[in-house]
Design an enzyme around this catalytic site. Structure first.
Site: not given
Ligand SMILES: NC(=O)c1ccc[n+]([C@@H]2O[C@H](COP(=O)([O-])OP(=O)(O)OC[C@H]3O[C@@H](n4cnc5c(N)ncnc54)[C@H](OP(=O)(O)O)[C@@H]3O)[C@@H](O)[C@H]2O)c1
Length: 284
Positions: A44, A49, A74, A107
């Site tokens: 994930d 990120y 996402k 997201h």
């Protein structure tokens, strides 16, 4: 590894590895390589990120066939529009160095999520994504979204842990055939989660760690969980949960820990603006 079947027939591993806050790219790459070696198939990540490239490099190195891996990414909220989703997905595919992504989520439930969904529906029909879903959607937002869109979200990823068990949210998702996936399954290590007496008692009873008891509890509720760790021993520990079963009584004991509230977008306008400004600081 156990799998669940999503509402479009796609099979998804019940347990995966999350890589939020693993911002050192070498560490992120090594972590994903180690996770795949340890038997993880679900990874994930997210545009926000900042480690999709590292995840992509780890996938390239892996001896496991691409079809056996299940990669989630996402779309960040600055791309929440039709054109933005097009840009965002292309960017994620490029960074991950993949032809398709298994699961792509909106997201945050903010901005032009309908426009974004229109594009994700097209990309899904074209095979660039195997399943599309949402993240942090409230019950109201989820039902609205299902009502006014053609493709139903396959997943709603929400914060869930022993303190915030989301029983009613989960029941609603089951009713609408949307799979629940838990972020922060260990409450990000907060609230002394690994020292709770009830969990230590179960840890001794089953001869499993507290982390394993928590993850097993998710598995028995049929909730997908994606614990984060950069520690290879913990990684192996967290996936070693398919050889025991918590009794109904012990599931009930864990249910008694449900108390707190989790992350929620503020309803107050000024507080909401502050949250928006904070979220907007992430760049993708
Ligand atoms: N969609 C969203 O909005 C959203 C938001 C947050 C997170 N997520 C996803 O969910 C994933 C998990 O959430 P999270 O990273 O916030 O927190 P989490 O998985 O609840 O907790 C991670 C913490 O637990 C520690 N840990 C892991 N395994 C352990 C074990 N066996 N024993 C003791 N400690 C252990 C980790 O430390 P070490 O790394 O040092 O082992 C880390 O400090 C993220 O990585 C991300 O992929 C999504």
């Amino acid at each position: 590894m156990e799998y669940l079947t999503l509402n479009n027939g796609v099979e998804m591993p019940k347990l995966g590895l999350g890589v939020f806050r693993v911002t050192n790219l070498q560490e992120a790459e090594q972590t994903v390589v180690q996770a795949i070696e340890a038997g993880y198939r679900l990874i994930d990540t997210a545009a926000a990120y900042g480690n999709e490239e590292a995840v992509g490099r780890a996938i390239q190195q892996s001896k496991v066939a691409r079809e056996e891996l299940f990669i989630t990414s996402k779309l960040w909220l600055t791309d929440n529009s039709y054109e933005g989703a097009k840009r965002g997905l292309e960017r994620s595919l490029k960074k991950l160095n993949l032809d398709y992504i298994d699961l792509y989520l909106i997201h945050q439930p903010i901005g032009d999520v309908y426009g974004a969904w229109r594009y994700l529906e097209e990309a899904y029909q074209e095979g660039k994504i195997r399943a599309i879903g949402v993240d942090d959607f409230t019950q109201q937002k989820l039902v609205e979204f299902i009502t006014f869109n053609e493709v139903k979200p396959a997943i709603n990823m929400v914060e869930a842990n022993v303190f915030h068990q989301r029983v009613e949210d989960h029941n609603l998702m089951k009713e609408y055939d949307v799979q629940m996936e838990a972020w922060a399954p260990f409450a990000n290590g907060g609230n002394n989660v690994f020292e709770l007496p009830e969990l230590i008692k179960l840890s001794k009873k089953y001869n499993k760690s507290v982390a394993q008891i928590i993850l097993r509890w998710f598995m028995q509720r049929d909730i997908i969980a994606i614990p984060k760790t950069v520690n290879v021993k913990r990684m192996q520990e967290n996936i070693d949960i398919f050889d025991f079963e918590l009794s109904a009584e012990d599931m009930d004991l864990i249910a008694t820990l449900n108390s707190g509230e989790g992350f929620k977008l503020p309803e107050d306008g000024h507080a909401f603006k502050k949250t928006l400004d904070m979220l907007n600081q992430f760049t993708v």
